[in-house]
Scaffold this motif. Structure first.
Motif, PDB file in Angstrom:
ATOM      1  N   THR A  26       0.716  -1.442  -0.019  1.00 29.56           N
ATOM      2  CA  THR A  26       0.148   0.037   0.038  1.00 29.56           C
ATOM      3  C   THR A  26       0.759   1.405  -0.148  1.00 29.56           C
ATOM      4  N   ASN A  28       2.586   2.823  -2.493  1.00 28.39           N
ATOM      5  CA  ASN A  28       2.543   3.525  -3.844  1.00 28.39           C
ATOM      6  C   ASN A  28       1.154   3.606  -4.641  1.00 28.39           C
ATOM      7  N   VAL A  29       1.002   4.602  -5.470  1.00 26.88           N
ATOM      8  CA  VAL A  29      -0.094   4.808  -6.045  1.00 26.88           C
ATOM      9  C   VAL A  29      -0.671   3.668  -6.914  1.00 26.88           C
ATOM     10  N   GLU A  30       0.373   3.329  -7.723  1.00 25.55           N
ATOM     11  CA  GLU A  30       0.113   2.061  -8.603  1.00 25.55           C
ATOM     12  C   GLU A  30      -0.646   0.819  -7.966  1.00 25.55           C
ATOM     13  N   LEU A  32      -1.985   0.961  -5.099  1.00 27.49           N
ATOM     14  CA  LEU A  32      -3.498   1.176  -4.560  1.00 27.49           C
ATOM     15  C   LEU A  32      -4.561   1.226  -5.786  1.00 27.49           C
ATOM     16  N   ASP A  33      -4.079   1.739  -6.908  1.00 27.23           N
ATOM     17  CA  ASP A  33      -5.136   1.400  -8.178  1.00 27.23           C
ATOM     18  C   ASP A  33      -5.236   0.238  -8.485  1.00 27.23           C
TER      19      ASP A  33
END
Length: 73
Positions: A26, A28-30, A32-33
């Motif tokens: 959890t 980094n944004v990638e 999370l997407d």
């Protein structure tokens, strides 16, 4: 057709009861997407002030390890 598994948790409407815990996945944004695409209804993130907490702990530990003044009288 996808089943409706919407739920409410602590007053928040979540699209899914699956909640990803705070971890390496959890951070980094990638990721999370990807968790959202895989059906996670929510994610627990690390503390926004983690660096400050760690710095304070290090300062306190340094203070505790100092040798104090001794008066061998």
């Amino acid at each position: 057709m996808t089943p409706d598994i919407e739920t409410t948790y602590m007053g928040l409407k979540l699209p899914s009861p699956l909640i990803a815990a705070s971890s390496g996945i959890t951070d980094n944004v990638e990721n999370l997407d990807q968790l959202q695409q895989l059906g996670a209804g929510a994610v627990v993130l690390k503390s926004l002030f983690e660096e400050e907490i760690l710095a304070e702990m290090a300062r306190n530990q340094t203070r505790m390890q100092r040798t104090g003044y001794t008066f061998p009288e």
